[in-house]
Design a protein around this motif. Structure first.
Motif, PDB file in Angstrom:
ATOM      1  N   PRO A  66       8.429   6.041   2.078  1.00 33.53           N
ATOM      2  CA  PRO A  66       7.065   6.419   1.723  1.00 33.53           C
ATOM      3  C   PRO A  66       6.981   7.911   1.399  1.00 33.53           C
ATOM      4  O   PRO A  66       7.644   8.737   2.039  1.00 33.53           O
ATOM      5  CB  PRO A  66       6.260   6.083   2.984  1.00 33.53           C
ATOM      6  CG  PRO A  66       7.075   5.062   3.690  1.00 33.53           C
ATOM      7  CD  PRO A  66       8.501   5.400   3.401  1.00 33.53           C
ATOM      8  N   ARG A  67       6.167   8.200   0.412  1.00 32.40           N
ATOM      9  CA  ARG A  67       6.040   9.591  -0.025  1.00 32.40           C
ATOM     10  C   ARG A  67       5.627  10.495   1.127  1.00 32.40           C
ATOM     11  O   ARG A  67       6.142  11.611   1.279  1.00 32.40           O
ATOM     12  CB  ARG A  67       4.980   9.646  -1.139  1.00 32.40           C
ATOM     13  CG  ARG A  67       4.794  11.011  -1.705  1.00 32.40           C
ATOM     14  CD  ARG A  67       3.653  11.022  -2.712  1.00 32.40           C
ATOM     15  NE  ARG A  67       3.637  12.261  -3.448  1.00 32.40           N
ATOM     16  CZ  ARG A  67       2.851  12.500  -4.484  1.00 32.40           C
ATOM     17  NH1 ARG A  67       2.031  11.564  -4.926  1.00 32.40           N
ATOM     18  NH2 ARG A  67       2.880  13.651  -5.106  1.00 32.40           N
ATOM     19  N   ALA A  68       4.703   9.990   1.960  1.00 37.03           N
ATOM     20  CA  ALA A  68       4.193  10.823   3.058  1.00 37.03           C
ATOM     21  C   ALA A  68       5.342  11.224   3.983  1.00 37.03           C
ATOM     22  O   ALA A  68       5.404  12.367   4.466  1.00 37.03           O
ATOM     23  CB  ALA A  68       3.124  10.059   3.825  1.00 37.03           C
ATOM     24  N   THR A  90       0.848  -1.195   0.000  1.00 37.13           N
ATOM     25  CA  THR A  90       0.000   0.000   0.000  1.00 37.13           C
ATOM     26  C   THR A  90       0.884   1.245   0.000  1.00 37.13           C
ATOM     27  O   THR A  90       2.034   1.202   0.466  1.00 37.13           O
ATOM     28  CB  THR A  90      -0.928   0.042   1.227  1.00 37.13           C
ATOM     29  OG1 THR A  90      -0.128  -0.201   2.370  1.00 37.13           O
ATOM     30  CG2 THR A  90      -2.036  -0.968   1.144  1.00 37.13           C
ATOM     31  N   GLY A  91       0.352   2.310  -0.511  1.00 39.12           N
ATOM     32  CA  GLY A  91       1.054   3.590  -0.436  1.00 39.12           C
ATOM     33  C   GLY A  91       1.927   3.868  -1.649  1.00 39.12           C
ATOM     34  O   GLY A  91       2.045   3.061  -2.556  1.00 39.12           O
ATOM     35  N   GLU A  92       2.517   5.049  -1.595  1.00 38.69           N
ATOM     36  CA  GLU A  92       3.379   5.509  -2.677  1.00 38.69           C
ATOM     37  C   GLU A  92       4.779   5.716  -2.117  1.00 38.69           C
ATOM     38  O   GLU A  92       4.939   6.092  -0.958  1.00 38.69           O
ATOM     39  CB  GLU A  92       2.842   6.831  -3.237  1.00 38.69           C
ATOM     40  CG  GLU A  92       1.467   6.672  -3.876  1.00 38.69           C
ATOM     41  CD  GLU A  92       0.877   7.999  -4.315  1.00 38.69           C
ATOM     42  OE1 GLU A  92       1.365   9.063  -3.871  1.00 38.69           O
ATOM     43  OE2 GLU A  92      -0.083   7.965  -5.093  1.00 38.69           O
ATOM     44  N   TYR A  93       5.770   5.488  -2.965  1.00 39.84           N
ATOM     45  CA  TYR A  93       7.167   5.556  -2.521  1.00 39.84           C
ATOM     46  C   TYR A  93       7.951   6.497  -3.415  1.00 39.84           C
ATOM     47  O   TYR A  93       7.636   6.643  -4.599  1.00 39.84           O
ATOM     48  CB  TYR A  93       7.791   4.155  -2.531  1.00 39.84           C
ATOM     49  CG  TYR A  93       7.122   3.252  -1.527  1.00 39.84           C
ATOM     50  CD1 TYR A  93       5.928   2.595  -1.840  1.00 39.84           C
ATOM     51  CD2 TYR A  93       7.625   3.112  -0.230  1.00 39.84           C
ATOM     52  CE1 TYR A  93       5.272   1.817  -0.906  1.00 39.84           C
ATOM     53  CE2 TYR A  93       6.975   2.324   0.706  1.00 39.84           C
ATOM     54  CZ  TYR A  93       5.809   1.687   0.372  1.00 39.84           C
ATOM     55  OH  TYR A  93       5.154   0.920   1.296  1.00 39.84           O
ATOM     56  N   VAL A  94       8.972   7.103  -2.842  1.00 39.22           N
ATOM     57  CA  VAL A  94       9.782   8.037  -3.626  1.00 39.22           C
ATOM     58  C   VAL A  94      11.267   7.778  -3.375  1.00 39.22           C
ATOM     59  O   VAL A  94      11.661   7.240  -2.334  1.00 39.22           O
ATOM     60  CB  VAL A  94       9.455   9.514  -3.270  1.00 39.22           C
ATOM     61  CG1 VAL A  94       8.031   9.857  -3.673  1.00 39.22           C
ATOM     62  CG2 VAL A  94       9.678   9.796  -1.786  1.00 39.22           C
ATOM     63  N   ILE A 106      12.694   4.481   6.310  1.00 40.65           N
ATOM     64  CA  ILE A 106      13.440   4.195   5.075  1.00 40.65           C
ATOM     65  C   ILE A 106      13.319   2.711   4.719  1.00 40.65           C
ATOM     66  O   ILE A 106      13.519   1.838   5.559  1.00 40.65           O
ATOM     67  CB  ILE A 106      14.922   4.611   5.247  1.00 40.65           C
ATOM     68  CG1 ILE A 106      15.005   6.134   5.304  1.00 40.65           C
ATOM     69  CG2 ILE A 106      15.780   4.061   4.112  1.00 40.65           C
ATOM     70  CD1 ILE A 106      16.381   6.669   5.612  1.00 40.65           C
ATOM     71  N   GLU A 107      12.967   2.430   3.465  1.00 42.81           N
ATOM     72  CA  GLU A 107      12.739   1.047   3.031  1.00 42.81           C
ATOM     73  C   GLU A 107      13.943   0.475   2.302  1.00 42.81           C
ATOM     74  O   GLU A 107      14.126  -0.733   2.239  1.00 42.81           O
ATOM     75  CB  GLU A 107      11.534   0.996   2.082  1.00 42.81           C
ATOM     76  CG  GLU A 107      10.243   1.495   2.691  1.00 42.81           C
ATOM     77  CD  GLU A 107       9.610   0.484   3.642  1.00 42.81           C
ATOM     78  OE1 GLU A 107       9.939  -0.705   3.539  1.00 42.81           O
ATOM     79  OE2 GLU A 107       8.806   0.898   4.486  1.00 42.81           O
ATOM     80  N   ALA A 108      14.752   1.340   1.689  1.00 47.97           N
ATOM     81  CA  ALA A 108      15.934   0.876   0.972  1.00 47.97           C
ATOM     82  C   ALA A 108      16.906   2.032   0.853  1.00 47.97           C
ATOM     83  O   ALA A 108      16.489   3.191   0.850  1.00 47.97           O
ATOM     84  CB  ALA A 108      15.550   0.389  -0.424  1.00 47.97           C
TER      85      ALA A 108
END
Ligand SMILES: CC(C)(COP(=O)(O)OP(=O)(O)OC[C@H]1O[C@@H](n2cnc3c(N)ncnc32)[C@H](O)[C@@H]1OP(=O)(O)O)[C@@H](O)C(=O)NCCC(=O)NCCS
Length: 325
Positions: free
Chosen positions: A53-55, A20-24, A38-40
């Motif tokens: 995540p964008r948020a 879910t969600g948007e990533y940048v 931070i995911e990566a």
């Protein structure tokens, strides 16, 4: 070959899941402590790139351009993923979807533009389905240019393919109008022999597609259609093979783009988009988004005009390309 078999199993068993969600992607400010969201992250000499995540990026006031959907390829297999990412990237590239691949310890992850995420999931599902069954070896489909000797067979298969109108879904009385259109396309000045392609199985002509010279804004283009496949062999990939062959030939010949009227559902898989989005208006304004266009490698851009098909299309009393296909 063992490697290929493994890849087949991997593709068949892969299960793409969208988070879910948007990533940048952002360039992390030098010296700033990392945050848990931070995911990566990738460290380079120039700095640290992170995906989050964008948020969160918004909250931290970090700048970004690319907003992505995150798709994880869950694979229920112990097999080594030899060639998996290449196969997946290729399928997405063929569908004109660009993706960034992140390899984790357990899974591969794809970041695609949010606008492309639904289509990307479809492409991945199709790729997986294509490897799911262990089908009988398919009979070889041979594609080649039409010769005048093939014409009777082509007209017969076109009559069969259009015996039920793709526009109304009802049986057509008498000869379908596409047959006479084709007869006249074979004879017209806009006929291009290399763009009249037949599909043959065991020496029998089972499919045909034709593209003829067309124009917009003074630029030479191709107008595709009719395309038909023998009813008993429809939905076996022959139409797809004919469409792909046309695009390959058109690019090789230095053509700029192809226009057609047809179902958006079918043709978008080959990269066609509503023609008006490319500045090209349909010859008939009622066609709407069903009039579609594929810009080819040499598409110059900046073209604005109404698409003009080969003469026989215009001369047809009731235009056979009208209506929704
Ligand atoms: C349209 C046609 C050329 C497609 O060729 P085909 O060999 O049957 O198609 P393929 O096997 O390559 O592709 C099958 C896929 O296309 C889809 N498809 C086929 N015809 C479609 C149509 N008219 N609208 C939407 N989707 C269509 C199928 O659902 C299938 O989708 P899937 O892969 O998601 O299951 C063929 O069905 C045909 O001759 N139809 C009658 C004549 C016609 O309508 N011509 C086009 C208008 S000019």
């Amino acid at each position: 070959m063992m490697g290929e078999k493994n890849l087949q199993t991997l593709l068949a068993t892969m299960h793409p899941v969208q988070r879910t969600g948007e990533y940048v992607y952002v360039l992390w400010p030098h010296g700033k402590p990392l945050v848990p969201g931070i995911e990566a992250a990738v460290r380079e000499a120039e700095g640290l790139t992170v995906v989050l995540p964008r948020a969160e990026a918004d909250e931290l006031g970090l700048k970004y351009d690319f907003v992505a959907a995150w798709i994880t390829l869950e694979i229920h297999s112990e097999l080594e993923a030899v060639g998996l990412t290449a196969a997946v990237s290729r399928a997405l590239t063929d569908a004109k979807i660009s993706c960034n691949v992140l390899a984790g310890f357990h899974h591969d992850h794809l970041l695609v533009s949010v606008g492309d995420s639904a289509r990307a999931l479809e492409v991945l599902a199709e790729l997986s389905a294509a490897h799911a069954a262990d089908p009988e070896p398919a009979r070889e489909v041979k594609l080649r240019s039409e010769t005048p000797d093939d014409r009777a067979a082509i007209l017969a298969l076109t009559a069969e393919a259009f015996a039920v109108s793709p526009v109304t879904g009802l049986p057509v009385e008498g000869e379908p109008e596409e047959v006479d259109l084709l007869r006249r396309l074979f004879e017209c000045d806009e006929y291009r022999p290399d763009f009249s392609v037949v599909a043959e199985v065991d020496g029998e002509i089972v499919g045909h597609v034709i593209s003829t010279r067309a124009w917009a804004d003074g630029l030479e283009l191709l107008g595709l259609g009719p395309i038909g496949v023998t009813p008993r062999l429809q939905r076996h990939g022959i139409g797809t093979a004919l469409m792909r062959e046309t695009v390959i030939r058109a690019n090789a010949a230095g053509e700029r783009g192809i226009g057609l009227l047809g179902s958006t559902e079918y043709y978008q898989r080959f990269g066609f988009v509503p023609a008006s989005s490319m500045g090209i208006e349909a010859p008939d304004t009622h066609w709407g988004d069903n009039f579609q266009f594929l810009p080819l490698a040499l598409w110059p851009g900046g073209v604005h005009g109404t698409f003009r098909y080969a003469g026989p299309f215009v001369a047809t009393e009731s235009n056979p390309t009208s209506g929704k296909r």
